[in-house]
Enzyme design. Structure first.
Site, PDB file in Angstrom:
ATOM      1  N   CYS A  92       0.724  -1.110  -0.079  1.00  0.00           N
ATOM      2  CA  CYS A  92      -0.129   0.026  -0.015  1.00  0.00           C
ATOM      3  C   CYS A  92       0.968   1.365  -0.020  1.00  0.00           C
ATOM      4  O   CYS A  92       0.272   2.293  -0.387  1.00  0.00           O
ATOM      5  CB  CYS A  92      -0.906   0.034   1.180  1.00  0.00           C
ATOM      6  SG  CYS A  92      -2.175  -1.440   1.172  1.00  0.00           S
ATOM      7  N   HIS A 350      -8.804   3.568  -2.911  1.00  0.00           N
ATOM      8  CA  HIS A 350      -7.317   3.346  -2.492  1.00  0.00           C
ATOM      9  C   HIS A 350      -6.925   2.393  -3.425  1.00  0.00           C
ATOM     10  O   HIS A 350      -7.027   1.167  -3.400  1.00  0.00           O
ATOM     11  CB  HIS A 350      -7.441   2.544  -1.164  1.00  0.00           C
ATOM     12  CG  HIS A 350      -6.231   2.065  -0.515  1.00  0.00           C
ATOM     13  ND1 HIS A 350      -5.049   2.407  -1.029  1.00  0.00           N
ATOM     14  CD2 HIS A 350      -6.006   1.237   0.560  1.00  0.00           C
ATOM     15  CE1 HIS A 350      -4.153   1.779  -0.348  1.00  0.00           C
ATOM     16  NE2 HIS A 350      -4.514   1.099   0.741  1.00  0.00           N
ATOM     17  N   CYS A 380      -0.761   3.186   6.289  1.00  0.00           N
ATOM     18  CA  CYS A 380      -0.293   1.838   7.063  1.00  0.00           C
ATOM     19  C   CYS A 380       0.010   0.890   5.858  1.00  0.00           C
ATOM     20  O   CYS A 380      -0.508   1.069   4.707  1.00  0.00           O
ATOM     21  CB  CYS A 380      -1.576   1.355   7.757  1.00  0.00           C
ATOM     22  SG  CYS A 380      -3.079   1.012   6.796  1.00  0.00           S
ATOM     23  N   GLY A 382       0.254  -3.437   4.438  1.00  0.00           N
ATOM     24  CA  GLY A 382      -0.053  -5.006   4.744  1.00  0.00           C
ATOM     25  C   GLY A 382       1.333  -5.416   4.967  1.00  0.00           C
ATOM     26  O   GLY A 382       2.291  -5.053   4.342  1.00  0.00           O
TER      27      GLY A 382
END
Length: 393
Positions: A92, A350, A380, A382
């Site tokens: 991400c 996203h 954040c 993964g």
């Protein structure tokens, strides 16, 4: 060796499309090429041959975005073949990682002008099948979706690390006592701010629609109500609080930024939007990935000699409302009013590899509109990481 100042001259992005929506027919390498070409065209004094490198984030890389989508974007955008391209993957955080790597190359003198960005088509992410250990297996073979989340997981990893992303958000809600009502209210506010920003024309200067596609603004922004969100069923636990309404959707899109040093700035003939001050990356237990930005933000601000009270704007990626609220709970000195003033990923979307570049570009444009200040972009990631970037003007 002296460290050079690094400036963001411009930043563009596509409108963000929903899964299976308006951009689903567009290949990810074409989305990437579109923002690269649009970015270059907006600086007509810049000779494209002077671009030293193109860095692009891409979280999937299993389909049409394989084989170095950054280089493919350069070629498809019609840039000189002398312009190279490299693709980076921090899931991400990939788009922001691309910006940080490009800035680092400029800061140490390895480049003067660079393009950095990210792309993702979650609609077009393929299914994949593992190769059999030996030829011509008689049995059925399992097919894996590459759209999102764990796949072909190594059995040596502890089971508590490899839970679904939404279950990770549930764990954060448990840890911080975040209610369903709080999450739904956060989601509603994200949609409200995004819709208001579009209505006021605040995105007009950075969004470049894709030719031939009828998509003028981010496709997932919608009007809703507390009652409508309350009717949605929990997505990961039967008694849980994380729903499709208070989580970011699956999306398609691309974003790109033009980064330069002092010489590069003169070559563009433009005034910079912002200057890069610092960055930081940190790790955390994989199942608590949503809290990854907590320490990354603290480190990046400390490296810039700044505190929460110095922030003019803060773009925090909204993977889940529970995740965002968990981070905010751990930053008591932060004024929530500066966070995502033009809406966040729950409303905007996203598209994994593009989101970090979108956030960095959004902060740069907001600082330019304010005329001065300090901004922060953070995500954040993964598998348990956090990434942050501090900008100033």
């Amino acid at each position: 060796m002296s460290i050079r100042d690094v400036y963001i001259v411009d930043a563009v992005r596509t409108p963000i499309g929903k899964f299976g929506g308006a951009l689903a027919a567009v290949r990810p390498d074409d989305l990437a090429a579109h923002v690269v070409r649009s970015l270059v065209d907006r600086s007509p004094e810049l000779d494209p041959a002077r671009i030293d490198d193109v860095y692009f984030g891409d979280a999937n890389g299993a389909g049409e975005d394989n084989r170095d989508v950054a280089r493919m974007a350069v070629l498809l955008a019609g840039l000189p073949v002398s312009v190279p391209g490299v693709t980076v993957n921090r899931l991400c955080g990939s788009g922001l990682e691309a910006v940080i790597q490009a800035a680092r190359a400029i800061a140490v003198g390895d480049a003067s002008i660079a393009v950095a960005g990210g792309v993702e088509s979650m609609s077009r992410a393929p299914w994949v099948v593992q190769k059999p250990e030996r030829a011509f297996p008689a049995g059925h073979q399992q097919m894996f979706s590459t759209t999102l989340g764990w796949r072909m997981t190594n059995p040596r990893l502890p089971a508590e690390w490899t839970v679904a992303l939404g279950e990770g958000a549930e764990l954060i809600a448990d840890r911080h006592g975040i209610t369903r009502e709080q999450q739904d209210a956060f989601a509603l506010e994200s949609h409200r701010k995004a819709a208001e920003a579009w209505a006021k024309g605040l995105y007009d200067g950075e969004v470049v629609p894709y030719a031939g596609v009828e998509l003028a603004r981010d496709e997932c922004i919608r009007e809703s109500s507390p009652e409508a969100l309350a009717r949605l069923k929990p997505a990961f636990r039967t008694d849980g609080s994380v729903t499709a309404g208070n989580a970011s959707p699956l999306n398609d899109g691309a974003a790109a930024l033009l980064l330069v040093d002092e010489d590069g700035l003169r070559a563009t003939g433009r005034e910079p939007l912002a200057r890069i001050r610092s960055s930081a990356v940190t790790g955390i237990e994989p199942q608590l990935f949503g809290l990854g930005p907590v320490e990354a933000v603290r480190k990046a601000l400390a490296r810039a000699g700044k505190g929460f009270g110095d922030l003019t704007t803060f773009e925090l990626n909204e993977a889940f409302a529970a995740q965002s609220l968990g981070c905010l709970a751990e930053w008591p000195g932060l004024d929530p009013a500066v966070v995502n003033p033009r809406g966040g990923a729950i409303a905007i979307g996203h598209p994994l590899g593009a989101s970090g570049a979108r956030l960095a570009g959004a902060v740069a444009h907001q600082l330019a509109a304010a005329g001065s200040g300090t901004g922060l972009a953070a995500l954040c990631i993964g598998v348990g990481q956090g990434l942050a970037l501090v900008l100033e003007r």
